[in-house]
Design a protein around this motif. Sequence first.
Motif, PDB file in Angstrom:
ATOM      1  N   GLY A  27       0.873  -1.167   0.000  1.00 35.19           N
ATOM      2  CA  GLY A  27       0.000   0.000   0.000  1.00 35.19           C
ATOM      3  C   GLY A  27       0.909   1.215   0.000  1.00 35.19           C
ATOM      4  O   GLY A  27       1.791   1.340   0.852  1.00 35.19           O
ATOM      5  N   ALA A  28       0.726   2.082  -0.979  1.00 30.79           N
ATOM      6  CA  ALA A  28       1.622   3.237  -1.107  1.00 30.79           C
ATOM      7  C   ALA A  28       1.720   4.065   0.178  1.00 30.79           C
ATOM      8  O   ALA A  28       2.832   4.401   0.606  1.00 30.79           O
ATOM      9  N   PRO A  29       0.608   4.409   0.843  1.00 27.87           N
ATOM     10  CA  PRO A  29       0.741   5.205   2.069  1.00 27.87           C
ATOM     11  C   PRO A  29       1.534   4.484   3.159  1.00 27.87           C
ATOM     12  O   PRO A  29       2.327   5.102   3.871  1.00 27.87           O
ATOM     13  N   PHE A  30       1.335   3.169   3.277  1.00 26.37           N
ATOM     14  CA  PHE A  30       2.095   2.409   4.267  1.00 26.37           C
ATOM     15  C   PHE A  30       3.581   2.399   3.910  1.00 26.37           C
ATOM     16  O   PHE A  30       4.440   2.591   4.774  1.00 26.37           O
ATOM     17  N   ASN A  31       3.886   2.210   2.633  1.00 27.17           N
ATOM     18  CA  ASN A  31       5.289   2.217   2.200  1.00 27.17           C
ATOM     19  C   ASN A  31       5.945   3.571   2.454  1.00 27.17           C
ATOM     20  O   ASN A  31       7.097   3.642   2.898  1.00 27.17           O
ATOM     21  N   VAL A  32       5.231   4.656   2.174  1.00 30.46           N
ATOM     22  CA  VAL A  32       5.781   6.001   2.425  1.00 30.46           C
ATOM     23  C   VAL A  32       6.025   6.186   3.917  1.00 30.46           C
ATOM     24  O   VAL A  32       7.092   6.658   4.320  1.00 30.46           O
ATOM     25  N   ALA A  33       5.051   5.820   4.749  1.00 26.89           N
ATOM     26  CA  ALA A  33       5.210   5.961   6.202  1.00 26.89           C
ATOM     27  C   ALA A  33       6.420   5.167   6.699  1.00 26.89           C
ATOM     28  O   ALA A  33       7.187   5.650   7.529  1.00 26.89           O
ATOM     29  N   ALA A  34       6.607   3.964   6.172  1.00 27.27           N
ATOM     30  CA  ALA A  34       7.736   3.127   6.585  1.00 27.27           C
ATOM     31  C   ALA A  34       9.066   3.770   6.199  1.00 27.27           C
ATOM     32  O   ALA A  34       9.993   3.824   7.011  1.00 27.27           O
ATOM     33  N   HIS A  35       9.170   4.255   4.973  1.00 27.10           N
ATOM     34  CA  HIS A  35      10.431   4.867   4.537  1.00 27.10           C
ATOM     35  C   HIS A  35      10.719   6.167   5.286  1.00 27.10           C
ATOM     36  O   HIS A  35      11.869   6.446   5.618  1.00 27.10           O
ATOM     37  N   LEU A  36       9.686   6.941   5.575  1.00 29.12           N
ATOM     38  CA  LEU A  36       9.893   8.153   6.371  1.00 29.12           C
ATOM     39  C   LEU A  36      10.387   7.803   7.769  1.00 29.12           C
ATOM     40  O   LEU A  36      11.309   8.443   8.289  1.00 29.12           O
ATOM     41  N   ALA A  37       9.787   6.790   8.376  1.00 28.57           N
ATOM     42  CA  ALA A  37      10.210   6.376   9.716  1.00 28.57           C
ATOM     43  C   ALA A  37      11.661   5.909   9.708  1.00 28.57           C
ATOM     44  O   ALA A  37      12.422   6.224  10.626  1.00 28.57           O
TER      45      ALA A  37
END
Length: 128
Positions: A27-37
């Motif tokens: 899921g794109a939003p989950f992937n973005v959140a993970a990379h930001l973290a």
Amino acid sequence: MIPSKPSVICFGEMLWDLFPSGKKPGGAPFNVAAHLAILGINSTIISAVGTDENGNILIDLAEKLNINASLIQKIPHKPTGIVSIQKDHSGDSHYEISSLAAWDFIQSNDEVIARIKAADVLVYGSLV
């Protein structure tokens, strides 16, 4: 002025990508959140999962990745989202996105609105 450690809210789908080789969180939003973290940025995800094992694993993974998971909603009687991915004879990928998955039922409430207003950045996914 952007703070030294911005607060980012990622809104949308968190799901499982089912590849022929196995399942991976997606899921794109989950992937973005993970990379930001991973980069040390305060990231929160607003999403929804089912009250099933797939959803519990995604929430645990989000927490292990230091994503703020407090706004992940659990939707009874709806499955955690999945996307089946197949490759054709020429190597092109084809996606089948499950419909009526939990993330299709993300609810707004006062806390969600307040957290979005307080964030420095809002990222949202194309499926939502």
